[in-house]
Write a protein that holds these residues in place. Structure first.
Motif, PDB file in Angstrom:
ATOM      1  N   UNK A  83       0.074   6.261  -8.662  1.00 21.61           N
ATOM      2  CA  UNK A  83       0.229   6.920  -7.368  1.00 21.61           C
ATOM      3  C   UNK A  83      -0.455   6.061  -6.320  1.00 21.61           C
ATOM      4  N   UNK A  84       0.216   5.791  -5.218  1.00 17.67           N
ATOM      5  CA  UNK A  84      -0.506   5.096  -4.148  1.00 17.67           C
ATOM      6  C   UNK A  84      -1.724   5.929  -3.761  1.00 17.67           C
ATOM      7  N   UNK A  85      -2.875   5.314  -3.707  1.00 13.66           N
ATOM      8  CA  UNK A  85      -4.073   6.097  -3.390  1.00 13.66           C
ATOM      9  C   UNK A  85      -4.930   5.445  -2.323  1.00 13.66           C
ATOM     10  N   UNK A  86      -4.357   5.245  -1.147  1.00 11.53           N
ATOM     11  CA  UNK A  86      -5.186   4.700  -0.067  1.00 11.53           C
ATOM     12  C   UNK A  86      -6.285   5.684   0.307  1.00 11.53           C
ATOM     13  N   UNK A  87      -7.367   5.144   0.816  1.00 10.65           N
ATOM     14  CA  UNK A  87      -8.440   6.017   1.285  1.00 10.65           C
ATOM     15  C   UNK A  87      -8.030   6.642   2.609  1.00 10.65           C
ATOM     16  N   UNK A  88      -8.550   7.801   2.916  1.00 11.05           N
ATOM     17  CA  UNK A  88      -8.209   8.435   4.192  1.00 11.05           C
ATOM     18  C   UNK A  88      -8.929   7.767   5.348  1.00 11.05           C
ATOM     19  N   UNK A  89      -8.616   6.525   5.556  1.00  8.93           N
ATOM     20  CA  UNK A  89      -9.215   5.769   6.655  1.00  8.93           C
ATOM     21  C   UNK A  89      -8.081   4.980   7.308  1.00  8.93           C
ATOM     22  N   UNK A  98      -3.970   5.549  10.614  1.00 10.49           N
ATOM     23  CA  UNK A  98      -4.432   6.086   9.329  1.00 10.49           C
ATOM     24  C   UNK A  98      -3.515   5.610   8.204  1.00 10.49           C
ATOM     25  N   UNK A 137      -2.759   6.935   5.544  1.00  6.30           N
ATOM     26  CA  UNK A 137      -1.927   7.983   4.947  1.00  6.30           C
ATOM     27  C   UNK A 137      -0.668   8.249   5.755  1.00  6.30           C
ATOM     28  N   UNK A 138      -0.575   7.632   6.922  1.00  5.95           N
ATOM     29  CA  UNK A 138       0.646   7.798   7.718  1.00  5.95           C
ATOM     30  C   UNK A 138       1.730   6.808   7.295  1.00  5.95           C
ATOM     31  N   UNK A 139       1.361   5.855   6.444  1.00  5.45           N
ATOM     32  CA  UNK A 139       2.347   4.873   5.996  1.00  5.45           C
ATOM     33  C   UNK A 139       3.315   5.505   5.007  1.00  5.45           C
ATOM     34  N   UNK A 140       4.444   4.850   4.796  1.00  6.71           N
ATOM     35  CA  UNK A 140       5.383   5.331   3.784  1.00  6.71           C
ATOM     36  C   UNK A 140       4.806   5.047   2.397  1.00  6.71           C
ATOM     37  N   UNK A 172       2.162   2.288   1.440  1.00  2.59           N
ATOM     38  CA  UNK A 172       0.853   2.685   0.902  1.00  2.59           C
ATOM     39  C   UNK A 172       0.547   1.897  -0.365  1.00  2.59           C
TER      40      UNK A 172
END
Lengths: 325, 334
Positions: A163-169, A218, A220-223, A227
């Protein structure tokens, strides 16, 4: 490298040609693996090499139709007689396997075959699961990874998850966080050096052109595909020598998948890559070597062509044909 | 190119079908007992709304009619007549001071405890002990905390926190003491909110950080805590609300005096070591039950208190909505 070599044939010295089921799979596979290992130094002078190298030379030649084979292939990691358990269950059984820089190793097999566990053990991420146990050896450049400081190991052997797991930053902070000794907080700490490093990582992950306009967005706004590439950029920013990918495309659409596959192929020069995948076509597209696992055992290991076109083991054949049919 | 191969017009939009939505199912078909229960839920729910509205309305009517601007800027004065007993400037300041001290202690301590419990929790017996302690503190009536605080802080070693008489006896009543004990009220709320927020963070976030070679501490500080900022803020605001509304600790540990009375000449420290009052104790003192007996002013102060708490509650709601709908949304994307 030479000090590693004597260990390889050591377990038993079986005859390379025979492929009956009776022999324990890991041992035979080690012999297969020995060919490019020996050949590795020579191909620089272009590899019309000695006996064992012939097979792998032929394999890479065919492969080169699809893409350029890399001249420099060298072993970075090695699992030796590796057993891994969760609680009382051994989920990886007696696996021995090299991980080489300059090529992509694909781990294939059905669900529950231990591929992901094997992958996670390579940077000791299995340790964060309670009840995980290990026996056998894993080395990075000849050094046992359990003797290394775990965070140093994980900086050198980085991982990208299913799962893509970028940080919420922000996008920038996501990558900046991975860069060692850098505090990820805020724009104030941005130095030109850090910005360059972040840009470089984003470029290597093929994401820079898409996000260059606004690195403060952010993450998390990426596709989903973006991500995942951000996660790859983040993993690359840490400057890893080995990159572990756990089904990196399973949550993505075909276009994002193609982008990431290209990326993987392009990256294999600078980092050793291990990819776990359920997608056999994907394994065929990206892998130089393939390891087929079944119920925790390594059934077959070899060059991608050989495993896909001429599997030596009936179980490999069944799996490959079954999945195709 | 796949779309180009579609026969043109195959997907041409025709007249859209009428939208049919399922009707709410009627309760008529339910068994009697279910219907009774269902209506009971309705009645209690509506009853609660009525009570809430009544509180606000009543305080609004009574409070606003007594509310004057000068109440906010005048100190209370001792007088038998409501018209001469001044305003509630001192209690307002007192509320502010006590709340600030309390939350300044409770917020960092609470977040630290929650982070330790959620992310480390070893040894487990200690984690269990900490957990039970927090539950216990959360359940202790504030008057018991107040008495406990008085016993502790009237010891001579704590003389610097309040006033010490020449014979060495310590009053144990001051803003500092009240604030410290108040922090115990807010602490469980901060811990609870922080733990809940941490528990909601997906494990893959932690894995991602560990896989980059970050330590647990770095992960907590740089990834987890920033990600749950709205959750922490909700806990802090809840804690503030709890402190603002408490009376028992003020009466016992702040003296609930008419005015804030500094000790000595040092400006800020003197006030902190001195006694005083807050809005809650002001309301109590001016209610018909108290000594002041200026019910109009009690209503006005109660109204202000209510508004503060309602504003805090609204803030909590906003913050927690920010947690689930804002940029830290985990479930929508992916």
């Amino acid at each position: 490298m030479n000090d590693l070599d004597p260990r390889i044939p050591e377990p038993q010295v079986p005859e390379p040609g025979t492929t009956r089921e009776s022999a324990p799979p890991p041992v035979r596979r080690i012999v297969v693996e020995r060919q490019p290992h020996v050949a590795a130094p020579t191909p620089r002078g272009n590899g019309a090499a000695d006996g064992p190298a012939l097979l792998s030379g032929a394999a890479t030649a065919r492969r080169s139709v699809a893409r350029r084979p890399l001249a420099q292939v060298r072993e970075r990691m090695r699992a030796e007689a590796l057993w891994l358990a969760y609680g009382q269950n051994w989920v990886v059984r007696n696996v021995s396997l090299p991980v080489r820089q300059g090529e992509v190793l694909a781990l294939i097999g059905a669900s529950g075959s231990g591929k992901t566990t094997l992958l996670r053990s390579l940077n000791r991420l299995t340790e964060i699961t309670a009840g995980a146990a290990r026996s056998g050896q894993i080395t990075l450049d000849g050094r046992e990874i359990y003797d290394m400081e775990v965070n140093e190991l994980r900086r050198r052997v980085s991982m990208v998850f299913q799962q893509p797991n970028p940080f919420p930053m922000s996008i920038f902070d996501n990558v900046a966080y991975a860069i060692a000794e850098q505090r990820s907080r805020g724009r104030r700490r941005r130095t030109a050096e850090l910005e360059l490093a972040v840009e470089d990582a984003l470029r290597r992950a093929g994401l820079y052109d898409e996000v260059a306009g606004d690195l403060e967005r952010p993450a998390l706004k990426l596709s989903g595909g973006q991500q995942q590439r951000l996660c790859i950029a983040r993993a690359l920013a840490a400057g890893p020598e080995v990159l572990l990918l756990d089904e990196p495309c399973s949550a993505l659409d075909p276009i994002s998948t193609a982008t990431i596959e290209e990326l993987i192929i392009g990256l294999r020069e600078s980092v050793a890559i291990v990819i776990v995948t359920h997608n056999l076509q994907q394994a065929q597209r990206v892998a130089d070597h393939v390891a087929f696992m079944h119920l925790g055992e390594l059934i077959e290991y070899g060059p991608a062509e050989q495993v896909f076109d001429h599997p030596r083991q009936p179980r490999t054949r069944d799996y490959i044909s079954g999945a195709f049919g | 190119m796949a779309t180009a191969e579609l026969p043109s017009g195959a997907n041409a939009p025709g007249a859209p079908p009428a939208i049919v939505r399922p009707r709410h199912d009627s309760t008529a078909a339910w068994p009697l007992i279910d219907r009774l229960g269902y209506w009971l839920c309705w009645v209690t729910g509506i009853g609660l709304c009525v009570i809430a509205a009544a509180i606000v309305l009543f305080m609004l009517v009574e409070g606003i009619s007594a509310l004057r601007l000068n109440l906010f800027v005048e100190s209370p004065a001792a007088s038998l007549h409501q018209s001469q007993s001044g305003g509630f400037l001192d209690p307002l300041i007192g509320t502010f001071i006590v709340t600030t001290i309390g939350i300044l202690i409770a917020a960092p301590a609470g977040v630290a405890i929650a982070a330790w419990l959620s992310e480390y929790g070893r040894p487990s017996w200690l984690a269990r002990a900490v957990e039970s302690s927090i539950e216990m503190i959360a359940g202790v009536p504030s008057i018991v905390l107040a008495i406990f605080g008085l016993i502790i802080f009237s010891r001579s070693i704590f003389g610097f926190l309040s006033q010490q008489a020449s014979d060495g006896s310590v009053t144990g009543e001051s803003f500092l003491v009240a604030g410290i004990v108040m922090s115990l009220l807010a602490l469980p709320l901060v811990v609870g909110a922080t733990r809940e927020a941490l528990a909601q963070l997906p494990g893959r976030l932690r894995e991602a950080s560990y896989a980059l070679g970050k330590t647990r501490a770095t992960t907590i500080r740089s990834v987890l805590l920033p990600a749950i900022r709205p959750g922490i803020a909700s806990g802090v605001v809840l804690g503030i609300g709890r402190i603002v509304g408490d009376t028992a600790i003020i009466v016992i540990l702040l003296g609930a005096t008419l005015k804030n009375e500094p000790v000595g000449n040092v400006p800020l420290l003197g006030t902190l070591r001195g006694t005083g009052s807050t809005l809650t104790s002001y309301v109590y003192n001016n209610s018909p039950a108290g000594e002041g007996n200026a019910p109009q002013k009690a209503y006005a102060a109660a109204f202000v208190l209510l508004m503060i708490v309602l504003a805090l509650n609204a803030l909590v709601t906003r913050l927690s909505r920010g947690l689930s709908l804002g940029t830290t949304d985990w479930t929508a994307k992916l």
